[in-house]
Design a protein around this motif. Structure first.
Motif, short mmCIF file in Angstrom:
data_model
loop_
_atom_site.label_atom_id
_atom_site.label_comp_id
_atom_site.label_asym_id
_atom_site.label_seq_id
_atom_site.Cartn_x
_atom_site.Cartn_y
_atom_site.Cartn_z
N THR A 1 -9.93 95.90 21.66
CA THR A 1 -10.75 95.46 22.79
C THR A 1 -10.33 94.04 23.17
O THR A 1 -9.95 93.24 22.30
N ARG B 1 -15.00 88.18 35.25
CA ARG B 1 -14.76 88.70 33.91
C ARG B 1 -13.96 89.99 33.99
O ARG B 1 -14.27 90.88 34.80
N GLU C 1 -18.43 97.57 29.06
CA GLU C 1 -17.61 96.93 28.02
C GLU C 1 -18.08 97.32 26.63
O GLU C 1 -17.27 97.67 25.77
N ALA D 1 -11.04 98.23 26.77
CA ALA D 1 -11.29 98.70 25.41
C ALA D 1 -10.67 100.07 25.23
O ALA D 1 -10.81 100.94 26.09
N SER E 1 -15.26 99.61 37.52
CA SER E 1 -14.87 100.03 36.17
C SER E 1 -14.37 101.46 36.19
O SER E 1 -14.57 102.21 37.15
N SER F 1 -10.97 90.75 26.40
CA SER F 1 -11.67 90.28 27.60
C SER F 1 -11.23 88.88 27.95
O SER F 1 -10.75 88.13 27.09
N TYR G 1 -12.28 93.07 31.39
CA TYR G 1 -12.35 93.60 30.03
C TYR G 1 -11.63 94.93 29.95
O TYR G 1 -11.44 95.63 30.96
N SER H 1 -12.79 85.75 30.73
CA SER H 1 -13.78 85.37 31.74
C SER H 1 -13.56 83.92 32.13
O SER H 1 -13.07 83.12 31.33
#
Length: 351
Positions: free
Chosen positions: A275, A291, A131, A295, A326, A277, A293, A279
């Motif tokens: 960006t 969580r 992240e 970006a 990811s 996110s 995320y 959670s």
């Protein structure tokens, strides 16, 4: 260096045995990443009490990593926390970093510095898609710093910057507001007097009309109790430096139940970034966390411009099971991805 690193194995193994005798955590992890990294595994110990601080170390087919952190209270002024990281790859590369955070009254300071002769992905294959942006150069020096001054409980001024592959400065202001709502008033039913129920009255009981002038006024209605709904935060500022010039803004929202949302953007001449996110706690069961995320920062010259991921943890037996997935688009324009499964097992006497 390639011959020195294997000689450290006996010391690492002895540390594992010594750490098992005290309250510590044994960590296991298996990861797979593309391009280039392939399958990777790591085992280590964390939460070791050493010299008044906390130490951790890990061993993988690629590197040996060590971490030491210690906090120091300075009542009534504030506190200082320091952390040092060192990673030695079996091929001879080194990554060394430190971070210092502290507060004195209304002032808070956060400083970080990293020097390296090997890329971050040689130690952590998930680093390119993390992240937070990671400097992916093979050799260099990078750092960051931020000074925060609290004007009030709800307003903070921030100034700082980064140096390394893309030096720049940043300045801004941050605020927060606690959101509340009034609880509904509880309705109470008054029971009738005994005399009124039986029909027997007295001069005082039979009076149903308002009291005569001069009588004591009725007690004021108590104010409704307030319940905290969440905390709303906002950020506004600017970045300026090599390859970046723009205005920044962001919003955040957090609840006491563990839900947290955040969205930040950077907009300027030939500069754009966003960006976000979200959670939450307990959504996957008791003791779990989740969580997500994403970006998109094409203005960064040494980091992966597009990053996205999912991080989740569950309570599994006596330990914690973790999953990270990811991926994104690399600076060269290609696609990449990474996944890791980990397990943290507490050792020794637990509080």
């Amino acid at each position: 260096m390639p011959r020195v690193a294997p000689r450290l194995l006996p010391f690492v193994l002895s540390g594992l045995l010594a750490g098992a005798a005290q309250a510590a955590t044994l960590d296991f992890g298996v990861a797979y990443a593309q391009p280039a990294t392939g399958l990777w595994g790591r085992a280590g110990l964390s939460d070791l009490e050493v010299l008044g601080g906390t130490a951790a170390f890990g061993l993988s087919p690629r590197a040996l990593d060590l971490t030491y952190s210690r906090g120091l209270a300075l009542p009534p002024l504030g506190a200082v926390n320091a952390r040092a990281d060192l990673a030695l790859t079996w091929q001879g590369g080194v990554r060394a970093g430190s971070r210092l955070t502290g507060s004195v009254g209304p002032v808070a300071l956060n400083l970080g510095l990293t020097a390296f002769t090997v890329g971050a992905q040689a130690v952590n294959p998930l680093a390119p898609f993390a992240e937070a942006p990671t400097d992916l150069r093979e050799r260099g020096l990078t750092g960051d710093g931020a000074l925060r001054y609290r004007l009030s409980r709800e307003l903070v001024v921030v100034a700082g910057g980064e140096f390394g592959a893309q030096p720049h400065l940043l300045a801004g202001i941050e605020g927060r507001r606690v959101l509340t709502r009034a609880l509904p008033a509880e309705e109470t039913l008054a029971e009738p007097a005994v005399g009124a129920a039986s029909g027997e009255g007295s001069p005082a009981d039979s009076s149903a009309e308002p009291g005569p002038p001069g009588a004591a006024p009725a007690e004021p209605t108590p104010e409704a109790e307030q319940e905290t709904v969440g905390t709303l935060s906002w950020r506004l500022g600017a970045r300026a430096g090599r390859g970046v010039l723009g205005v920044t803004g962001g919003l955040g929202y957090a609840t006491e139940s563990g839900l947290s949302l955040g969205l930040d953007a950077l907009v300027g001449p030939q500069t754009f970034g966003v960006t976000g996110s979200v959670s939450a706690a307990e959504v996957l069961g008791e003791g779990s966390s989740l969580r997500l995320y994403a970006a998109y920062e094409p203005w960064r010259v040494a980091s992966t411009p597009l990053r996205a991921g999912l991080e989740a943890t569950w309570t599994a037996g006596p330990g914690i099971l973790g999953l990270t997935v990811s991926g994104g688009r690399t600076r060269s324009g290609g696609a990449g991805y990474a996944a890791r499964v980990s397990y943290a097992l507490p050792l020794g006497p637990q509080p």
